[in-house]
Design a protein around this motif. Structure first.
Motif, PDB file in Angstrom:
ATOM      1  N   THR A  11     -14.021 -74.079 -19.649  1.00 56.79           N
ATOM      2  CA  THR A  11     -14.335 -72.656 -19.778  1.00 56.79           C
ATOM      3  C   THR A  11     -15.653 -72.536 -20.521  1.00 56.79           C
ATOM      4  O   THR A  11     -16.047 -73.433 -21.261  1.00 56.79           O
ATOM      5  N   ALA A  31      -5.457 -72.729  -9.512  1.00 54.76           N
ATOM      6  CA  ALA A  31      -5.049 -71.354  -9.812  1.00 54.76           C
ATOM      7  C   ALA A  31      -5.825 -70.815 -11.000  1.00 54.76           C
ATOM      8  O   ALA A  31      -6.306 -69.670 -10.992  1.00 54.76           O
ATOM      9  N   ALA A  32      -5.987 -71.648 -12.023  1.00 51.78           N
ATOM     10  CA  ALA A  32      -6.701 -71.215 -13.231  1.00 51.78           C
ATOM     11  C   ALA A  32      -8.176 -70.975 -12.921  1.00 51.78           C
ATOM     12  O   ALA A  32      -8.766 -69.981 -13.348  1.00 51.78           O
ATOM     13  N   GLU A  65      -1.514 -64.896 -15.663  1.00 48.58           N
ATOM     14  CA  GLU A  65      -2.199 -64.923 -14.367  1.00 48.58           C
ATOM     15  C   GLU A  65      -1.750 -66.103 -13.506  1.00 48.58           C
ATOM     16  O   GLU A  65      -1.634 -65.982 -12.297  1.00 48.58           O
ATOM     17  N   ILE A  66      -1.533 -67.249 -14.134  1.00 54.25           N
ATOM     18  CA  ILE A  66      -1.145 -68.433 -13.361  1.00 54.25           C
ATOM     19  C   ILE A  66       0.365 -68.681 -13.439  1.00 54.25           C
ATOM     20  O   ILE A  66       0.849 -69.743 -13.086  1.00 54.25           O
ATOM     21  N   ARG A  67       1.078 -67.678 -13.927  1.00 56.34           N
ATOM     22  CA  ARG A  67       2.552 -67.729 -14.029  1.00 56.34           C
ATOM     23  C   ARG A  67       3.036 -68.964 -14.781  1.00 56.34           C
ATOM     24  O   ARG A  67       3.919 -69.681 -14.332  1.00 56.34           O
ATOM     25  N   GLU A 100      -9.464 -70.156 -10.095  1.00 54.70           N
ATOM     26  CA  GLU A 100      -9.570 -68.949  -9.286  1.00 54.70           C
ATOM     27  C   GLU A 100      -9.535 -67.693 -10.158  1.00 54.70           C
ATOM     28  O   GLU A 100     -10.277 -66.749  -9.934  1.00 54.70           O
ATOM     29  N   CYS A 101      -8.691 -67.702 -11.182  1.00 54.23           N
ATOM     30  CA  CYS A 101      -8.595 -66.555 -12.102  1.00 54.23           C
ATOM     31  C   CYS A 101      -9.888 -66.346 -12.880  1.00 54.23           C
ATOM     32  O   CYS A 101     -10.220 -65.220 -13.234  1.00 54.23           O
ATOM     33  N   LEU A 102     -10.585 -67.434 -13.151  1.00 54.42           N
ATOM     34  CA  LEU A 102     -11.758 -67.357 -14.016  1.00 54.42           C
ATOM     35  C   LEU A 102     -13.042 -67.094 -13.251  1.00 54.42           C
ATOM     36  O   LEU A 102     -14.090 -66.903 -13.841  1.00 54.42           O
ATOM     37  N   TRP A 128      -3.344 -64.098 -21.456  1.00 57.02           N
ATOM     38  CA  TRP A 128      -3.760 -63.530 -20.166  1.00 57.02           C
ATOM     39  C   TRP A 128      -3.737 -64.602 -19.084  1.00 57.02           C
ATOM     40  O   TRP A 128      -3.179 -64.403 -18.006  1.00 57.02           O
ATOM     41  N   LEU A 129      -4.344 -65.754 -19.387  1.00 60.57           N
ATOM     42  CA  LEU A 129      -4.417 -66.822 -18.400  1.00 60.57           C
ATOM     43  C   LEU A 129      -3.018 -67.298 -18.015  1.00 60.57           C
ATOM     44  O   LEU A 129      -2.722 -67.484 -16.839  1.00 60.57           O
TER      45      LEU A 129
END
Length: 81
Positions: A27, A75-76, A39-41, A78-80, A35-36
Motif C-alpha cells: 500500500t 480482491a484486496a 471489503e474483502i469479506r 481490486e479494492c485499492l 474497511w479493507l
C-alpha cells in the motif's frame, strides 16, 4: 538451581493460519484495516492479527507491505485501485 522447569505457552500469532500461507500487497497510502477487511469479506481481527504492528488499525501513509491470508491478494488489490 532447584531444577524446576517453567513451561510457558507463548500465544500463537495465528490460531489456524499456517505461517507460510500469506499473500502480501503493498500500500502507499493510509488504509483502514476495518474497511479493507469488510471489503474483502475477511474477519477484521484476523487482518489485525496478521499485521500486529499496525496499532492504529490503519496502514501508514507511506509504502507498507500488508499481510493477508493467502488467496485474498487480488480482491484486496481490486479494492485499492
Amino acid at each position: 538451581g532447584n531444577g524446576q522447569e517453567y513451561k510457558v505457552d507463548l500465544p500463537s500469532l495465528n490460531d489456524n493460519i499456517p505461517f507460510d500461507d500469506f499473500d502480501y500487497i503493498t500500500t502507499d497510502r493510509k488504509i483502514s484495516l476495518e474497511w479493507l477487511a469488510s471489503e474483502i469479506r475477511l474477519d477484521f481481527d484476523t487482518l489485525k492479527r496478521l499485521n500486529t504492528e499496525l496499532l492504529k488499525g490503519t496502514t501508514p501513509p507511506a509504502k507498507y507491505k500488508l499481510r493477508l491470508p493467502s488467496g485474498l491478494k487480488a480482491a484486496a488489490e481490486e479494492c485499492l485501485n
